[in-house]
Design a protein around this motif. Sequence first.
Motif, PDB file in Angstrom:
ATOM      1  N   GLU A 463       0.458  -1.011  -0.032  1.00  0.00           N
ATOM      2  CA  GLU A 463       0.282  -0.175   0.159  1.00  0.00           C
ATOM      3  C   GLU A 463       0.905   1.053   0.131  1.00  0.00           C
ATOM      4  O   GLU A 463       1.597   1.399   0.744  1.00  0.00           O
ATOM      5  CB  GLU A 463      -0.412  -0.077   1.418  1.00  0.00           C
ATOM      6  CG  GLU A 463      -1.970   1.169   1.538  1.00  0.00           C
ATOM      7  CD  GLU A 463      -2.582   1.730   0.317  1.00  0.00           C
ATOM      8  OE1 GLU A 463      -2.174   2.576  -0.039  1.00  0.00           O
ATOM      9  OE2 GLU A 463      -3.352   0.643  -0.091  1.00  0.00           O
ATOM     10  N   GLU A 464       1.435   2.180  -1.051  1.00  0.00           N
ATOM     11  CA  GLU A 464       2.057   3.362  -0.952  1.00  0.00           C
ATOM     12  C   GLU A 464       1.731   4.485  -0.266  1.00  0.00           C
ATOM     13  O   GLU A 464       2.323   4.398   0.351  1.00  0.00           O
ATOM     14  CB  GLU A 464       1.612   4.352  -2.553  1.00  0.00           C
ATOM     15  CG  GLU A 464       2.128   2.891  -3.746  1.00  0.00           C
ATOM     16  CD  GLU A 464       2.227   3.752  -4.765  1.00  0.00           C
ATOM     17  OE1 GLU A 464       3.102   5.058  -4.976  1.00  0.00           O
ATOM     18  OE2 GLU A 464       2.719   3.179  -6.144  1.00  0.00           O
ATOM     19  N   ASP A 465       0.548   4.453   0.444  1.00  0.00           N
ATOM     20  CA  ASP A 465       0.378   5.803   1.418  1.00  0.00           C
ATOM     21  C   ASP A 465       0.510   4.787   2.997  1.00  0.00           C
ATOM     22  O   ASP A 465      -0.970   4.701   3.199  1.00  0.00           O
ATOM     23  CB  ASP A 465      -1.080   6.133   0.767  1.00  0.00           C
ATOM     24  CG  ASP A 465      -1.889   7.641   1.670  1.00  0.00           C
ATOM     25  OD1 ASP A 465      -0.387   7.634   2.657  1.00  0.00           O
ATOM     26  OD2 ASP A 465      -2.349   7.791   2.417  1.00  0.00           O
ATOM     27  N   GLN A 466       1.549   4.766   3.153  1.00  0.00           N
ATOM     28  CA  GLN A 466       1.420   3.977   4.345  1.00  0.00           C
ATOM     29  C   GLN A 466       3.151   4.500   5.169  1.00  0.00           C
ATOM     30  O   GLN A 466       3.931   5.084   3.688  1.00  0.00           O
ATOM     31  CB  GLN A 466       1.520   2.166   4.490  1.00  0.00           C
ATOM     32  CG  GLN A 466       2.607   1.701   3.869  1.00  0.00           C
ATOM     33  CD  GLN A 466       3.148   0.498   4.006  1.00  0.00           C
ATOM     34  OE1 GLN A 466       3.287   0.024   4.670  1.00  0.00           O
ATOM     35  NE2 GLN A 466       2.360  -0.257   2.661  1.00  0.00           N
ATOM     36  N   PRO A 467       3.029   4.623   6.094  1.00  0.00           N
ATOM     37  CA  PRO A 467       4.738   5.344   6.591  1.00  0.00           C
ATOM     38  C   PRO A 467       6.025   4.393   5.799  1.00  0.00           C
ATOM     39  O   PRO A 467       5.263   2.394   5.393  1.00  0.00           O
ATOM     40  CB  PRO A 467       4.643   4.446   7.632  1.00  0.00           C
ATOM     41  CG  PRO A 467       3.580   4.823   8.611  1.00  0.00           C
ATOM     42  CD  PRO A 467       2.484   4.015   7.002  1.00  0.00           C
ATOM     43  N   ILE A 468       6.695   4.537   5.611  1.00  0.00           N
ATOM     44  CA  ILE A 468       8.094   4.198   4.591  1.00  0.00           C
ATOM     45  C   ILE A 468       8.683   2.592   5.520  1.00  0.00           C
ATOM     46  O   ILE A 468       9.065   3.413   6.539  1.00  0.00           O
ATOM     47  CB  ILE A 468       9.376   4.738   3.708  1.00  0.00           C
ATOM     48  CG1 ILE A 468       8.654   5.846   3.280  1.00  0.00           C
ATOM     49  CG2 ILE A 468      10.232   3.955   3.411  1.00  0.00           C
ATOM     50  CD1 ILE A 468       9.063   6.863   2.181  1.00  0.00           C
ATOM     51  N   HIS A 469       8.835   1.937   5.009  1.00  0.00           N
ATOM     52  CA  HIS A 469       9.124   1.083   6.108  1.00  0.00           C
ATOM     53  C   HIS A 469      11.244   0.908   6.075  1.00  0.00           C
ATOM     54  O   HIS A 469      11.208  -0.219   7.115  1.00  0.00           O
ATOM     55  CB  HIS A 469       8.644  -0.901   5.837  1.00  0.00           C
ATOM     56  CG  HIS A 469       8.449  -1.140   4.636  1.00  0.00           C
ATOM     57  ND1 HIS A 469       8.320  -0.834   3.677  1.00  0.00           N
ATOM     58  CD2 HIS A 469       9.918  -2.818   4.516  1.00  0.00           C
ATOM     59  CE1 HIS A 469       8.716  -2.032   2.543  1.00  0.00           C
ATOM     60  NE2 HIS A 469       9.621  -2.760   3.331  1.00  0.00           N
ATOM     61  N   LEU A 470      11.452   1.079   5.366  1.00  0.00           N
ATOM     62  CA  LEU A 470      12.622   1.602   5.416  1.00  0.00           C
ATOM     63  C   LEU A 470      13.336   2.368   5.361  1.00  0.00           C
ATOM     64  O   LEU A 470      13.782   3.746   5.350  1.00  0.00           O
ATOM     65  CB  LEU A 470      13.013   1.048   4.206  1.00  0.00           C
ATOM     66  CG  LEU A 470      13.212   0.199   2.950  1.00  0.00           C
ATOM     67  CD1 LEU A 470      12.895   0.134   1.616  1.00  0.00           C
ATOM     68  CD2 LEU A 470      13.613  -1.169   3.439  1.00  0.00           C
ATOM     69  N   THR A 471      13.422   2.335   7.121  1.00  0.00           N
ATOM     70  CA  THR A 471      13.708   4.124   8.386  1.00  0.00           C
ATOM     71  C   THR A 471      15.285   4.330   8.493  1.00  0.00           C
ATOM     72  O   THR A 471      16.033   3.819   8.044  1.00  0.00           O
ATOM     73  CB  THR A 471      13.431   3.839   9.209  1.00  0.00           C
ATOM     74  OG1 THR A 471      13.821   2.464  10.457  1.00  0.00           O
ATOM     75  CG2 THR A 471      11.282   3.417   9.000  1.00  0.00           C
ATOM     76  N   LEU A 472      15.478   5.536   7.489  1.00  0.00           N
ATOM     77  CA  LEU A 472      16.874   6.020   8.508  1.00  0.00           C
ATOM     78  C   LEU A 472      16.898   6.516   9.389  1.00  0.00           C
ATOM     79  O   LEU A 472      16.083   7.565  10.305  1.00  0.00           O
ATOM     80  CB  LEU A 472      16.755   6.959   6.950  1.00  0.00           C
ATOM     81  CG  LEU A 472      16.591   6.697   5.554  1.00  0.00           C
ATOM     82  CD1 LEU A 472      16.934   8.189   4.485  1.00  0.00           C
ATOM     83  CD2 LEU A 472      18.230   5.398   5.101  1.00  0.00           C
ATOM     84  N   LYS A 473      18.108   6.230   9.755  1.00  0.00           N
ATOM     85  CA  LYS A 473      18.548   7.183  11.628  1.00  0.00           C
ATOM     86  C   LYS A 473      18.771   8.648  11.418  1.00  0.00           C
ATOM     87  O   LYS A 473      18.676   9.337  12.223  1.00  0.00           O
ATOM     88  CB  LYS A 473      19.547   6.144  11.844  1.00  0.00           C
ATOM     89  CG  LYS A 473      18.708   4.320  12.481  1.00  0.00           C
ATOM     90  CD  LYS A 473      19.912   4.379  13.120  1.00  0.00           C
ATOM     91  CE  LYS A 473      19.780   1.890  13.174  1.00  0.00           C
ATOM     92  NZ  LYS A 473      20.843   1.538  13.963  1.00  0.00           N
TER      93      LYS A 473
END
Length: 549
Positions: A463-473
């Motif tokens: 689902e494109e409108d969701q928080p990105i699950h590849l997060t950057l510190k």
Amino acid sequence: MTTRESMAYDVVIVGAGPAGLSAAIRLKQLAAEQGSELSVCVLEKGSEVGAHILSGAVVDPRALDELIPDWREQDCPLNVPVIENHHWGLTPAKKFELPHVMMPRFMNNKGTYTGSLGNLCRWLGGQAEALGVEIFPGFAAAEVLFDEKGVVKGVATGDMGVARDGTHKPDYQPGMELHAKYTFFAEGVRGHLTKEVKRIFDLEADCEPQVYAIGIKELWDIPADKHVPGRVIHTQGWPLDDAVGGGFLYHQANNQVALGFVVGLGYKNPHLSPFEEFQRWKQHPDIRAILEGGRRISYGARAINEGGWQSVPKLTFPGGALIGCSAGFVNVPRIKGTHTAMKSGMLAAEAAFAAVGAGREGDELTVYSDTLHDSWIATELKTVRNAEPALAKFGPTVGTLWAGVDMWMRTLKIGLPYSFGHHRDSEQLYRKDMVQPIKYPKPDGVISFDRLSSVFLSNTNHEEDQPIHLTLKDASVPVEVNLALYDSPESRYCPAGVYEIVGQETGDPRLQINAQNCVHCKTCDIKDPTQNINWVVPEGGGGPNYPNM
């Protein structure tokens, strides 16, 4: 604050792979034998059981024989016995056969089967449900739950219907808490919750760092006159230079071959692309000859544990245990981990069943760790413990010879007290100015392909409108460190084209994350040189949908 509903079970298992399903089946078998009741729940982040499962696969049925002795008389999809076993050394234009007489007996694939591990998991899921196990596909475990004493008391699934900006969409549903007397983490390689429990309980304090490889796989239909069901081919050598890895090609049922390429993630050249090495490997004359006239039908990738026995962490903690690839039981030189994963799940199940029956809740299942260390898993992995680090230490040629001698000596019970250590994969890259770029050929669209057309065949969807699950510190690191020092290696080690540097032509470079392409291989979480990328679970049901992989 949204109130979450909760459900209580005796045992909750995170992940419907071989380890998780074997644990669930064994728990219910024991309950049936004792005439007792035991509630077991399995959470699976994929849209269905098997959707995220990818392996070669050649399966040693040892654990399956113990778990379901009559599986051959049932409709189990593991039905192509291995009849030929080849190991090729490759040069750019030729191959030479490595004689199996030089290898220890356990390297022989006699008695093994080749087929789809995803389909085997689907079948195991049916066996589990028939015994009364509750399996919830499409529900991703997103949080570990603790009681007031710090004991793991279960997990919570992720919220559904959250927009990218964090607001709740009209179809928002809060996650659910699943409470358990014991929780098994069977997430596979580099599970995001497994990382948390390892950190919180310091489970890796007394072991070597885990090291990994990336395996990239395709499934092809080939002409019937080229197909030999049960023929297994492994290769080493070309096209890799100083990197460790090799290819595989398994003739499975219905004129299909499963083929792929494995690259150890300890490689040093930041310009190396595992995906492009795979496409180049397929162009070898002896590989291309098998594929010509065929059609590629599926694609996928996943990381593989390669640390071996010395990288197995502490397996238990108050209220839970690690099983399967969450702990890392892959036999690297055999290229097999299904049987060890299944056996670990069975041993954990036996320990938890005894604890629940004795009225204990949340205790540490030390019996599981003890029995595993006395099991054939430990015997098998101790025998090969120096194979992968020998290759990493001495290179492919000398390392292979060294590993072979070491395995022979251990097979002959000749005492070798040493174990090589490991270095974290994320610490191995050279700066971009220390090595030469690698020029890869353009895909021909017949044998070799680009990444985006490949991802299409993985049926990946988020689902494109969701928080990105590849997060950057730290959002500045991709440009100021990774691009500046390593020429953005994430744009090459990702097999799905998730990471892309844009804006360089205008002097304003930035990292674009195409999270919808992610096939959940976890390579970025492992190889990122600054460990700035943190893979977290997306909404349940997202990711690849692998058929017959």
